[in-house]
Enzyme design. Structure first.
Site, PDB file in Angstrom:
ATOM      1  N   CYS A   1       1.468   1.199  12.783  1.00 46.82           N
ATOM      2  CA  CYS A   1       3.312   1.776  11.934  1.00 46.82           C
ATOM      3  C   CYS A   1       3.863   2.766  12.883  1.00 46.82           C
ATOM      4  O   CYS A   1       4.911   3.059  12.890  1.00 46.82           O
ATOM      5  CB  CYS A   1       2.885   2.479  10.138  1.00 46.82           C
ATOM      6  SG  CYS A   1       2.384   1.415   9.570  1.00 46.82           S
TER       7      CYS A   1
ATOM      8  N   GLY B   1       0.851  -0.996   0.333  1.00 45.70           N
ATOM      9  CA  GLY B   1      -0.139   0.312  -0.399  1.00 45.70           C
ATOM     10  C   GLY B   1       1.159   1.047   0.415  1.00 45.70           C
ATOM     11  O   GLY B   1       0.786   2.147  -0.673  1.00 45.70           O
TER      12      GLY B   1
HETATM   13  N1  PLP Z   1      -2.765   3.144   3.698  1.00 42.81           N
HETATM   14  C1  PLP Z   1      -3.369   2.977   4.898  1.00 42.81           C
HETATM   15  C2  PLP Z   1      -5.012   3.550   5.740  1.00 42.81           C
HETATM   16  C3  PLP Z   1      -2.902   2.144   6.435  1.00 42.81           C
HETATM   17  O1  PLP Z   1      -3.644   1.642   6.963  1.00 42.81           O
HETATM   18  C4  PLP Z   1      -1.578   1.157   5.788  1.00 42.81           C
HETATM   19  C5  PLP Z   1      -1.020  -0.233   6.324  1.00 42.81           C
HETATM   20  O2  PLP Z   1      -1.153   0.550   7.762  1.00 42.81           O
HETATM   21  C6  PLP Z   1      -0.488   1.866   4.858  1.00 42.81           C
HETATM   22  C7  PLP Z   1      -1.487   2.870   4.279  1.00 42.81           C
HETATM   23  C8  PLP Z   1      -0.020   1.049   4.157  1.00 42.81           C
HETATM   24  O3  PLP Z   1       0.405  -0.201   3.650  1.00 42.81           O
HETATM   25  P1  PLP Z   1       1.347  -1.628   3.079  1.00 42.81           P
HETATM   26  O4  PLP Z   1       1.671  -1.519   5.262  1.00 42.81           O
HETATM   27  O5  PLP Z   1       0.679  -2.193   2.393  1.00 42.81           O
HETATM   28  O6  PLP Z   1       2.809  -0.358   2.973  1.00 42.81           O
END
Ligand code: PLP
Length: 386
Positions: A324, A71
């Site tokens: 994160c 993402g």
């Molecule tokens: N966008 C949102 C709203 C998310 O919750 C997350 C991950 O927690 C991401 C982007 C990032 O996705 P990825 O972990 O696949 O990089």
């Protein structure tokens, strides 16, 4: 001890059907789809099928699906790619409550001369659409607004926001990472230009994502050096994971309505139970416009992290703020943007359920959590002792 996993907005279990679909690609059909020989060429078909499966989940054309690594990559590719394709100095419009995967590239562009607007939210976590309208009148924009918030589950009115952006001549990106499989998404009804998906929030593995790119959208490729994905994203395809994501999308599309209704019942039971048994608890975010699986609740005067540790001791996995950003122990930027009081921000816990959550697990959590809260309150320096 079996883990009761209530942290699905951080990552989700890989569905057994997904593992099964991936295995032949790991074990037997491990060729490179770009090879000229038949052994490599045979994996083109499973990739095509996965592209169709993902496209079907959002009612897109398969040619509009670009596979990425996650993402975060999809968000970066969309925002930087659209701004770079525009060439000139652009307005970059986003919100204060985005995931760092969106705030990072937006602020990067802001530091490089583009005009950056970060739109505020109200105490329910809803966007100030008047301010958004003002920012859009400032000139052509790349606008990035998440479909639903990962911490609170609050859903933004993306159809209305997309109409505003399109009317102003801008490019509309939405981070739809948290809504996939939790609500129906139809890009023919809501004409966003760019939309990000992450596999591991959808019962596929970590390390695979998608950027939906509407036909005709101008996008400067982010990864250079190969012709893969119609030269929109270079790099040898991660075939097993692409196939896994395709299967996960098919499963999500098949059972969306039923699962969403069942998950919402369990989430509501958890919410009602905690509010009834834990004094000084408050739900964060707009309860009417919220993902069916998410509950963000603050237990005032105690630390969310202490609650998490004590829940973990009895086998319950949840989260405080975004996975994160946790680890830094920084208070959540989302709750701060909503003006949640300091004492409540620090005591916030996010529960996020999935199709695998059971009523027994919710009842177990409802038995375990109230005594944990009372024990922590008894030793809290912020609570007046009588
Ligand atoms: N966008 C949102 C709203 C998310 O919750 C997350 C991950 O927690 C991401 C982007 C990032 O996705 P990825 O972990 O696949 O990089």
């Amino acid at each position: 001890m079996k883990t009761i996993y209530l942290d699905n907005n951080a990552t989700s279990a890989v569905a057994p059907e997904v593992i099964e679909a991936m295995m032949p690609l790991l074990r037997d059909q491990w060729g490179n789809p770009s090879s000229m020989h038949a052994f490599g060429g045979q994996v083109k078909k499973p990739i095509d099928l996965a592209r169709q499966q993902v496209a079907a989940l959002i009612n897109a054309d398969p040619s509009e699906i670009v596979f990425t690594s996650c993402g975060t990559e999809s968000d970066n590719m969309a925002i930087r790619g659209a701004a770079e394709a525009a060439g000139a100095r652009y307005n970059v419009v986003t919100t204060r409550v985005e995931h760092p995967a969106v705030l990072g590239p937006c602020r990067y562009l802001g530091e490089r001369g583009h005009r950056l607007h970060e739109i505020a939210v109200d105490s329910a976590g809803q966007l100030d659409l008047v301010r958004l309208g003002e920012a859009l009148r400032d000139g052509p924009s790349v606008t990035s607004v998440m479909w639903a918030n990962n911490e609170t589950g609050v859903i933004f009115p993306i159809p209305e926001i997309t109409a505003m952006v399109k009317a102003s001549g801008g490019v509309m990106h939405t981070d739809a990472v948290q809504v996939m499989g939790k609500m129906p998404i139809d890009v023919r009804k809501v004409p966003v230009d760019l939309l990000s998906i992450s596999g591991h929030k959808l019962h596929a593995p970590k390390g695979i994502g998608v950027l939906y790119v509407r036909k005709g959208t101008r996008l400067q490729p982010f990864m250079l050096g190969g012709h893969q994905e119609e030269s929109r994203r270079a790099g040898t395809e991660n075939v097993p994971y692409i196939v896994g994501l395709g299967k996960a999308a098919e499963l999500a599309a098949k059972s969306l309505d039923k699962e969403v209704a069942e998950v919402a019942v369990l989430r509501d039971r958890l919410e009602a139970g905690l509010l009834a048994t834990c004094p000084d608890a408050r739900v964060n975010g707009d309860r009417l416009h919220r993902l069916p699986n998410t509950l963000n609740i603050s237990f005032e005067y105690i630390e969310g992290e202490s609650i998490l540790y004590m829940m973990s001791d009895v086998g319950i996995a949840a989260s405080s703020g975004s996975a994160c950003t946790s680890g830094s122990l920084e208070p959540s930027h989302v709750l701060r943007a909503m003006g949640v009081p300091f004492t409540a921000v620090h005591g916030s816990v996010r529960f996020s359920l999935s199709r695998y959550t059971t009523a027994e697990e919710i009842d177990y959590t409802l038995r375990q959590l109230p005594p944990i809260i009372s024990r922590l309150r008894a030793i809290s320096p912020f609570v007046k002792k009588t």
